[in-house]
Design a protein around this motif. Structure first.
Motif, PDB file in Angstrom:
ATOM      1  N   PRO A 198       0.811  -1.221   0.000  1.00  0.00           N
ATOM      2  CA  PRO A 198       0.000   0.000   0.000  1.00  0.00           C
ATOM      3  C   PRO A 198       0.841   1.265   0.000  1.00  0.00           C
ATOM      4  CG  PRO A 198      -0.496  -1.377   1.932  1.00  0.00           C
ATOM      5  CD  PRO A 198       0.574  -2.072   1.174  1.00  0.00           C
ATOM      6  N   GLY A 199       2.022   1.207   0.622  1.00  0.00           N
ATOM      7  CA  GLY A 199       2.888   2.385   0.697  1.00  0.00           C
ATOM      8  C   GLY A 199       3.273   2.887  -0.684  1.00  0.00           C
ATOM      9  N   VAL A 200       3.465   1.956  -1.622  1.00  0.00           N
ATOM     10  CA  VAL A 200       3.852   2.340  -2.979  1.00  0.00           C
ATOM     11  C   VAL A 200       2.739   3.162  -3.621  1.00  0.00           C
ATOM     12  CG1 VAL A 200       4.338   1.418  -5.284  1.00  0.00           C
ATOM     13  CG2 VAL A 200       5.402   0.383  -3.291  1.00  0.00           C
ATOM     14  N   TRP A 201       1.505   2.749  -3.353  1.00  0.00           N
ATOM     15  CA  TRP A 201       0.365   3.474  -3.936  1.00  0.00           C
ATOM     16  C   TRP A 201       0.253   4.884  -3.384  1.00  0.00           C
ATOM     17  CZ3 TRP A 201      -2.578   1.992  -7.993  1.00  0.00           C
ATOM     18  CH2 TRP A 201      -2.417   0.675  -8.421  1.00  0.00           C
ATOM     19  N   SER A 202       0.374   5.030  -2.059  1.00  0.00           N
ATOM     20  CA  SER A 202       0.181   6.386  -1.541  1.00  0.00           C
ATOM     21  C   SER A 202       1.352   7.275  -1.948  1.00  0.00           C
ATOM     22  CB  SER A 202      -0.080   6.406  -0.038  1.00  0.00           C
ATOM     23  OG  SER A 202       0.997   5.846   0.634  1.00  0.00           O
ATOM     24  N   ALA A 203       2.562   6.682  -2.032  1.00  0.00           N
ATOM     25  CA  ALA A 203       3.706   7.486  -2.501  1.00  0.00           C
ATOM     26  C   ALA A 203       3.457   7.941  -3.937  1.00  0.00           C
ATOM     27  CB  ALA A 203       4.996   6.673  -2.431  1.00  0.00           C
ATOM     28  N   PRO A 414     -12.512  12.619  -4.762  1.00  0.00           N
ATOM     29  CA  PRO A 414     -12.652  12.927  -3.333  1.00  0.00           C
ATOM     30  C   PRO A 414     -12.552  11.675  -2.468  1.00  0.00           C
ATOM     31  CG  PRO A 414     -14.391  13.990  -4.597  1.00  0.00           C
ATOM     32  CD  PRO A 414     -13.624  13.137  -5.557  1.00  0.00           C
ATOM     33  N   ALA A 415     -13.115  10.544  -2.940  1.00  0.00           N
ATOM     34  CA  ALA A 415     -13.069   9.320  -2.135  1.00  0.00           C
ATOM     35  C   ALA A 415     -11.630   8.861  -1.936  1.00  0.00           C
ATOM     36  CB  ALA A 415     -13.891   8.220  -2.806  1.00  0.00           C
ATOM     37  N   VAL A 416     -10.861   8.837  -3.029  1.00  0.00           N
ATOM     38  CA  VAL A 416      -9.474   8.383  -2.911  1.00  0.00           C
ATOM     39  C   VAL A 416      -8.668   9.344  -2.029  1.00  0.00           C
ATOM     40  CG1 VAL A 416      -7.328   8.093  -4.210  1.00  0.00           C
ATOM     41  CG2 VAL A 416      -9.427   7.064  -5.040  1.00  0.00           C
ATOM     42  N   LEU A 417      -8.905  10.648  -2.194  1.00  0.00           N
ATOM     43  CA  LEU A 417      -8.156  11.621  -1.393  1.00  0.00           C
ATOM     44  C   LEU A 417      -8.484  11.472   0.091  1.00  0.00           C
ATOM     45  CD1 LEU A 417      -8.407  14.698  -3.740  1.00  0.00           C
ATOM     46  CD2 LEU A 417      -6.324  13.482  -3.098  1.00  0.00           C
ATOM     47  N   LEU A 418      -9.742  11.178   0.365  1.00  0.00           N
ATOM     48  CA  LEU A 418     -10.140  10.980   1.756  1.00  0.00           C
ATOM     49  C   LEU A 418      -9.434   9.753   2.330  1.00  0.00           C
ATOM     50  CD1 LEU A 418     -12.109  12.560   3.491  1.00  0.00           C
ATOM     51  CD2 LEU A 418     -13.810  10.784   3.090  1.00  0.00           C
ATOM     52  N   ILE A 419      -9.397   8.685   1.549  1.00  0.00           N
ATOM     53  CA  ILE A 419      -8.732   7.456   2.011  1.00  0.00           C
ATOM     54  C   ILE A 419      -7.246   7.733   2.266  1.00  0.00           C
ATOM     55  CG2 ILE A 419      -8.035   5.102   1.361  1.00  0.00           C
ATOM     56  CD1 ILE A 419     -10.680   4.964  -0.253  1.00  0.00           C
ATOM     57  N   ILE A 420      -6.618   8.464   1.329  1.00  0.00           N
ATOM     58  CA  ILE A 420      -5.184   8.770   1.503  1.00  0.00           C
ATOM     59  C   ILE A 420      -4.970   9.588   2.778  1.00  0.00           C
ATOM     60  CG2 ILE A 420      -3.224  10.077   0.562  1.00  0.00           C
ATOM     61  CD1 ILE A 420      -4.074   9.312  -2.177  1.00  0.00           C
ATOM     62  N   THR A 421      -5.822  10.615   2.962  1.00  0.00           N
ATOM     63  CA  THR A 421      -5.648  11.478   4.130  1.00  0.00           C
ATOM     64  C   THR A 421      -5.819  10.671   5.414  1.00  0.00           C
ATOM     65  OG1 THR A 421      -6.663  13.208   2.824  1.00  0.00           O
ATOM     66  CG2 THR A 421      -6.392  13.662   5.142  1.00  0.00           C
ATOM     67  N   SER A 423      -5.590   7.393   5.869  1.00  0.00           N
ATOM     68  CA  SER A 423      -4.572   6.373   6.111  1.00  0.00           C
ATOM     69  C   SER A 423      -3.235   7.016   6.489  1.00  0.00           C
ATOM     70  CB  SER A 423      -4.429   5.424   4.918  1.00  0.00           C
ATOM     71  OG  SER A 423      -4.044   6.162   3.803  1.00  0.00           O
ATOM     72  N   THR A 424      -2.961   8.216   5.970  1.00  0.00           N
ATOM     73  CA  THR A 424      -1.716   8.884   6.407  1.00  0.00           C
ATOM     74  C   THR A 424      -1.848   9.307   7.867  1.00  0.00           C
ATOM     75  OG1 THR A 424      -1.723   9.859   4.188  1.00  0.00           O
ATOM     76  CG2 THR A 424      -0.003  10.595   5.677  1.00  0.00           C
ATOM     77  N   LEU A 425      -3.044   9.795   8.221  1.00  0.00           N
ATOM     78  CA  LEU A 425      -3.276  10.247   9.588  1.00  0.00           C
ATOM     79  C   LEU A 425      -3.086   9.129  10.606  1.00  0.00           C
ATOM     80  CD1 LEU A 425      -6.326  12.675   9.776  1.00  0.00           C
ATOM     81  CD2 LEU A 425      -3.997  13.034  10.598  1.00  0.00           C
ATOM     82  N   ILE A 426      -3.642   7.963  10.273  1.00  0.00           N
ATOM     83  CA  ILE A 426      -3.510   6.869  11.244  1.00  0.00           C
ATOM     84  C   ILE A 426      -2.235   6.060  11.025  1.00  0.00           C
ATOM     85  CG2 ILE A 426      -5.973   6.691  11.790  1.00  0.00           C
ATOM     86  CD1 ILE A 426      -6.220   4.406   9.886  1.00  0.00           C
ATOM     87  N   GLY A 427      -1.406   6.589  10.098  1.00  0.00           N
ATOM     88  CA  GLY A 427      -0.061   6.025   9.940  1.00  0.00           C
ATOM     89  C   GLY A 427      -0.010   4.652   9.322  1.00  0.00           C
TER      90      GLY A 427
END
Ligand code: PHE
Length: 428
Positions: A198-203, A414-421, A423-427
């Motif tokens: 998953p890290g590769v995707w958010s990067a 918006p859905a993907v951006l929310l998921i990214i935000t 998941s970054t928040l909860i690390g």
């Protein structure tokens, strides 16, 4: 309101904003850290399905409303204005440490011109980064204060062609290096197993938005100065292709050098300032290439910094009626104050917060989190709160594309951006 002299002027300015340190140095180091070519698949997906549609939306909103970010948000609803200012704040904070890195590129350009060989650690532990940061902030402020045509358009029309010429010359030279093939192998060979991480995707998503300067209101601002009859879809395509080309050309040059001289491909953030100078020292015509490379980095950084500053200057002018000169002056002063902490963070003063150097802290907070939040706000406000006639003026493209674009910008992005935000928040 001022206008670009032609659509070419707009495209050069938008390419200037997109092509920055992000393409030349951040892209290569993110690729290096994420297992080489594997990363390219999610990156292209993120660019095409998410960043480009949002770019088109921003340009359409800008051209339709012809106002700054804050005034556009106000037109969507007076209460939404505060979110416009929030985006300005995020852009301002990103700019304040971007200018510090731009200062490093200017310093290394100066050192290469003077033939001085200074280690990155010795440079950053001195007070020099502060001086180069101040010069960078002033240069950006002065250009923006000169206006859309006289300042921004004029400088990008020199620097963007120059940047691409340098890139092509660098790549042509690198074709003859022994490290070209292994470099390309590392850089371009897709390893699909990495897609499970998953890290590769958010990067990849973070990099796509950052690299294309999307979601920060820059294209709303620049779009407001566009001529009436431009084809937005085509312009978006040209900007995107130029941005990807710059990243791929830079990656080709960097990885050929890294593999030729047996250096570390995953050197991360220090790639440009520690790893590559070693290669320049060893190669024929090294000092020439060193000058060319840092001139390229500096030009790319300057034209991106200008766009970030313009978002704020245009908003201040739009909301207060202040003159451009005064708004630029005030912002330059604010930037010098906010940028001082990241500028000092690598120096002897060693400014840290909870063990992390301020510059890294800012990149990991506003840099990583601010962008998806800003992009989320842009998509939500201009798809859910804005009167529908804004979208009508969007593009002259076929119905099927408009529907796809509508679906992506209204729901998927918006859905993907929310998921990214989150998941970054909860690390994650
Ligand atoms: N796109 C620029 C780069 O690649 C950075 C940037 C980010 C500029 C966000 C403006 C807004 O370096």
């Amino acid at each position: 309101m001022e206008r670009w002299s032609s659509n070419l002027g707009f495209i050069l300015a938008a390419v200037g904003s997109a092509v920055g340190i992000g393409n030349i140095w951040r892209f290569s180091s993110v690729v290096g850290q994420n297992g080489g070519g594997a990363y390219l698949v999610p990156y292209f997906l993120a660019v095409l399905c998410f960043a480009v549609p949002l770019m088109i939306l921003e340009m359409a909103v800008g051209r339709h409303l012809r106002s700054s970010v804050v005034s556009s948000f106000a037109l969507a609803g007076e209460k939404l204005k505060i979110f416009g200012w929030l985006i300005c704040l995020i852009v301002l904070l990103i700019l304040s440490y971007y200018l510090v890195i731009m200062g490093w590129t200017l310093a290394y350009l100066t050192f290469s011109l003077l033939g001085r060989d200074i280690a990155f650690s010795a440079f950053t532990s001195s007070m020099q980064p502060v001086a180069y940061f101040l010069i960078s902030a002033l240069a950006t402020g002065i250009i923006v204060s000169l206006g859309v045509r006289e300042g921004i358009e004029r400088i990008v029309s020199y620097l963007i062609p120059l940047a691409f010429v340098i890139l092509v010359v660098l790549v042509i030279f690198c074709l003859s290096l022994p490290g070209f093939r292994p470099g390309m192998d590392f850089f371009l060979r897709p390893d699909f197993s990495a897609l499970a991480r998953p890290g590769v995707w958010s990067a990849a998503f973070g990099q796509a938005f950052f690299s294309l300067s999307v979601g920060m209101g820059i294209l709303i601002t620049y779009g407001a100065y566009m001529p009436e009859n431009t084809d937005i879809g085509k312009s978006a395509l040209i900007i995107t292709i130029s941005d990807i080309a710059a990243a791929l050309l830079a990656g080709t040059a960097i990885f050929s050098l890294v593999f030729t001289f047996g250096l570390q491909p995953t050197a991360g953030a220090e790639l440009a300032f520690t790893t590559l100078p070693k290669a320049f020292e060893l190669m024929p015509y090294g000092s020439f290439f060193s000058i060319a490379f840092f001139a390229l980095l500096f030009s790319a950084a300057l034209t991106s910094a200008i766009s970030m500053m313009e978002v704020n200057v245009a908003s201040i002018i739009g909301e207060t009626g202040m003159t451009r000169r005064k708004a630029s002056l005030i912002l330059t002063i604010i930037l010098i104050i906010t940028g001082l902490a990241p500028a000092l963070s690598y120096s002897q003063v060693d400014l840290r917060f909870q063990g992390l150097q301020i510059l890294d802290l800012m990149d990991e907070t506003v840099g990583t989190m601010g962008l998806p939040i800003a992009a989320f706000l842009v998509a939500i406000i201009f798809k859910w709160f804005m009167k529908p006639d804004v979208q009508k003026g969007m593009t002259g493209t076929a119905e099927v594309w408009l529907c796809t674009l509508n679906f992506l910008t209204k729901y998927a992005i918006p859905a993907v951006l929310l998921i990214i935000t989150i998941s970054t928040l909860i690390g994650l």
